[in-house]
Scaffold this motif. Structure first.
Motif, PDB file in Angstrom:
ATOM      1  N   ARG A 356      -6.648  43.366 -45.033  1.00  0.00           N
ATOM      2  CA  ARG A 356      -7.307  42.561 -46.068  1.00  0.00           C
ATOM      3  C   ARG A 356      -6.788  41.139 -46.082  1.00  0.00           C
ATOM      4  O   ARG A 356      -7.559  40.184 -46.174  1.00  0.00           O
ATOM      5  CB  ARG A 356      -7.092  43.206 -47.442  1.00  0.00           C
ATOM      6  CG  ARG A 356      -7.651  42.358 -48.612  1.00  0.00           C
ATOM      7  CD  ARG A 356      -7.397  43.036 -49.943  1.00  0.00           C
ATOM      8  NE  ARG A 356      -5.994  43.167 -50.225  1.00  0.00           N
ATOM      9  CZ  ARG A 356      -5.229  42.181 -50.701  1.00  0.00           C
ATOM     10  NH1 ARG A 356      -5.737  40.993 -50.917  1.00  0.00           N
ATOM     11  NH2 ARG A 356      -3.965  42.402 -50.950  1.00  0.00           N
ATOM     12  N   LYS A 357      -5.451  41.011 -45.986  1.00  0.00           N
ATOM     13  CA  LYS A 357      -4.874  39.674 -46.001  1.00  0.00           C
ATOM     14  C   LYS A 357      -5.332  38.864 -44.785  1.00  0.00           C
ATOM     15  O   LYS A 357      -5.596  37.672 -44.883  1.00  0.00           O
ATOM     16  CB  LYS A 357      -3.355  39.764 -46.046  1.00  0.00           C
ATOM     17  CG  LYS A 357      -2.833  40.287 -47.393  1.00  0.00           C
ATOM     18  CD  LYS A 357      -1.321  40.321 -47.425  1.00  0.00           C
ATOM     19  CE  LYS A 357      -0.809  40.769 -48.797  1.00  0.00           C
ATOM     20  NZ  LYS A 357       0.666  40.828 -48.853  1.00  0.00           N
ATOM     21  N   LYS A 358      -5.390  39.563 -43.641  1.00  0.00           N
ATOM     22  CA  LYS A 358      -5.875  38.855 -42.449  1.00  0.00           C
ATOM     23  C   LYS A 358      -7.320  38.381 -42.642  1.00  0.00           C
ATOM     24  O   LYS A 358      -7.680  37.251 -42.275  1.00  0.00           O
ATOM     25  CB  LYS A 358      -5.790  39.775 -41.236  1.00  0.00           C
ATOM     26  CG  LYS A 358      -6.193  39.112 -39.929  1.00  0.00           C
ATOM     27  CD  LYS A 358      -6.065  40.065 -38.764  1.00  0.00           C
ATOM     28  CE  LYS A 358      -6.408  39.350 -37.448  1.00  0.00           C
ATOM     29  NZ  LYS A 358      -7.743  38.761 -37.456  1.00  0.00           N
ATOM     30  N   ALA A 359      -8.119  39.263 -43.223  1.00  0.00           N
ATOM     31  CA  ALA A 359      -9.511  38.868 -43.481  1.00  0.00           C
ATOM     32  C   ALA A 359      -9.587  37.700 -44.463  1.00  0.00           C
ATOM     33  O   ALA A 359     -10.435  36.806 -44.322  1.00  0.00           O
ATOM     34  CB  ALA A 359     -10.298  40.067 -44.019  1.00  0.00           C
ATOM     35  N   GLU A 360      -8.698  37.695 -45.476  1.00  0.00           N
ATOM     36  CA  GLU A 360      -8.689  36.586 -46.430  1.00  0.00           C
ATOM     37  C   GLU A 360      -8.321  35.275 -45.746  1.00  0.00           C
ATOM     38  O   GLU A 360      -8.899  34.219 -46.035  1.00  0.00           O
ATOM     39  CB  GLU A 360      -7.691  36.883 -47.549  1.00  0.00           C
ATOM     40  CG  GLU A 360      -8.151  37.972 -48.510  1.00  0.00           C
ATOM     41  CD  GLU A 360      -7.096  38.306 -49.548  1.00  0.00           C
ATOM     42  OE1 GLU A 360      -7.424  39.034 -50.502  1.00  0.00           O
ATOM     43  OE2 GLU A 360      -5.953  37.824 -49.401  1.00  0.00           O
ATOM     44  N   VAL A 361      -7.345  35.351 -44.829  1.00  0.00           N
ATOM     45  CA  VAL A 361      -6.967  34.144 -44.088  1.00  0.00           C
ATOM     46  C   VAL A 361      -8.148  33.639 -43.265  1.00  0.00           C
ATOM     47  O   VAL A 361      -8.431  32.436 -43.213  1.00  0.00           O
ATOM     48  CB  VAL A 361      -5.743  34.438 -43.189  1.00  0.00           C
ATOM     49  CG1 VAL A 361      -5.485  33.272 -42.244  1.00  0.00           C
ATOM     50  CG2 VAL A 361      -4.519  34.707 -44.054  1.00  0.00           C
TER      51      VAL A 361
END
Length: 495
Positions: A356-361
């Motif tokens: 999720r964090k990677k997608a947010e980045v």
């Protein structure tokens, strides 16, 4: 719609045909008794419909039709005669007559025939008004837009954006001026018969989104929107979405379907990989034994389940437990109710926080790129606006100069009309042998129309208009435009 204007040309006995009774009572009717006066009346009143007898004094009905048709090819002309042989009928059609009528043969059908003709005239007038309105709408569009004659592909109107690409009214929308594929798109849309056709076509590096709409039986509206940047942005977003979908399909996500008692009913393959178990082992568990550790324990999780069953989805983060080694995972859980037949189940979508964090980045990066593109477009738009303001200032200067020239022309015409014509100069135009073109030029010059505007109105070059003016002045025997205005005024050509 404005009142219909009808010019009735007859020798005085037209009442026997019942023409007056067949005409609408609210129409504006002008009556003249000879052909030559009819031509002057047409120039003066610009009627929508002409009803003329074939046999007239001084000029025949065919000669009158030929004269007015050369001025306005769209005018509707009805010719009445006791008989029409093949030769006369052919001459009438060639002169622009749209209906040849023998009243005595029609008896009671004359009124319905004239009513149908008047409906056609009214429809043409309404369509013409609609085209003018559409032309004003077209000018306000930001994208290149054209109004075309569907039969000839001639441009009737072009807005500012289209003019910047080289389009102008009167041109044929051919391959020489159309970007590649535009003409094919327009032609294909017209042939298809659809009221509105939308297409995408590529010209070089530009992607156009085109809209073709039939506005009437003979006119077509065409607009082309440059969607290159939007297309590229969409493709980038699509690529990002595809990439994100691939990440979701192959990331540490799990989907679980369970009932109100928290018994697991169905799982996906990723859930088995994420939690380190087989399908049978997973279905032997309760959902809260896998994900209800940490911040979501006991009563809090049961409250989330009740909310989801009531139609209020829940989203939270918690710790999950792998069954093979009891290791913990930080996950996010999206919980919602799912109606299946007569019961309500719950669907849990479990995703690894890392992904999720990677997608947010990735999302933030894309958003930043779009913001940079927007700033660049704003800068470009500001530059274009400044250029447009400069050009508008130039137009204002030219408009002021044009106003001064018009005032000078009005003063010249006023002076000329008030000055008596020299003795011997007034000879009727018919006796001087003025041609139709020469007479048209004389009338328009005397009315204050510039030679350039006359050339545009008649579809001639300014040099040809000058030649007609010189010939007419020579035949009349005058040497100045002032005398020409006085002559036209005394001859009744202008008022």
């Amino acid at each position: 719609m404005d009142q219909l204007r009808i010019l009735l040309i007859h020798k005085g006995d037209i009442a026997r045909h019942g023409i007056h009774q067949a005409l609408p009572p609210n129409a504006m009717i002008q009556e003249v008794n000879d052909g030559q006066e009819a031509v002057f009346a047409f120039s003066r009143y610009s009627p929508d419909l002409i009803i003329t007898e074939f046999d007239l004094p001084r000029m025949s009905g065919i000669e009158v039709s030929r004269a007015v048709h050369s001025i306005d090819p769209e005018v509707e002309i009805v010719m009445l005669a006791d008989a029409f042989d093949a030769a006369i009928y052919a001459q009438a059609v060639e002169a622009g007559v749209t209906n040849c009528v023998i009243p005595e043969l029609l008896e009671n059908e004359l009124a319905p025939l004239l009513d149908r003709i008047l409906q056609t005239v009214a429809l043409k007038k309404e369509m013409k008004t609609g085209q003018i309105v559409l032309g004003h709408i077209l000018k306000g569009l930001p994208h290149p837009a054209l109004l075309l004659d569907a039969r000839t592909m001639r441009i009737l109107s072009a807005n500012t954006a289209a003019a910047a690409l080289g389009f102008a009214p009167g041109q044929i929308c051919s391959g020489d001026i159309c970007p590649t594929n535009w003409r094919k798109v327009i032609t294909r849309s017209i042939v298809s018969g659809d009221d509105v056709c939308r297409n995408e076509t590529v010209t070089g590096d530009i992607v156009w989104k085109t809209t073709t709409a039939m506005t009437s039986g003979t006119t077509v509206f065409f607009m082309a929107e440059d969607i290159t940047e939007a297309k590229q942005a969409h493709e980038k977003i699509q690529e990002s979405e595809n990439l994100l979908a691939a990440i979701v399909d192959n990331s540490y996500d799990a989907i679980l379907l369970f009932d109100a008692e928290r018994n697991i009913i169905q799982v996906n393959k990723r859930m088995l990989d994420m939690f380190g178990c087989t399908e049978e082992e997973a279905k032997a568990q309760r959902i809260d034994s896998l994900i209800c550790s940490g911040s979501r324990e006991g009563a809090a999780f049961r409250e989330d389940i009740r909310s989801a069953l009531d139609g209020s989805p829940c989203f939270f983060e918690c710790c999950a437990r792998r069954m093979d080694d009891n290791s913990k995972l930080d996950v996010e859980v999206f919980l919602r109710g799912l109606a299946v037949r007569s019961s309500t189940l719950l669907l849990a979508n479990i995703r690894d926080v890392t992904q999720r964090k990677k997608a947010e980045v990735d999302y933030v990066s894309i958003q930043r790129q779009l913001e940079e593109q927007i700033l660049e477009r704003k800068a470009t738009l500001l530059e274009v606006t400044e250029r447009l303001s400069l050009e508008l200032s130039k137009c204002d200067i030219l408009q002021d100069k044009l106003g001064v020239a018009r005032e000078s022309s009005k003063q010249l015409i006023a002076t000329s009309r008030s000055t008596p014509l020299q003795p011997g100069h007034f000879i009727h135009p018919a006796a001087l042998g003025l041609s139709k073109r020469e007479l048209q030029v004389v009338i328009q010059l005397a009315s204050g129309t510039s030679p350039t505007a006359i050339a545009q109105n008649m579809g001639l070059s300014p040099k040809t208009v000058s030649t007609y003016k010189r010939r007419a002045m020579s035949k009349i025997g005058i040497e100045s435009e002032a005398d020409l205005v006085r002559y036209a005024t005394h001859a009744g050509l202008v008022f």
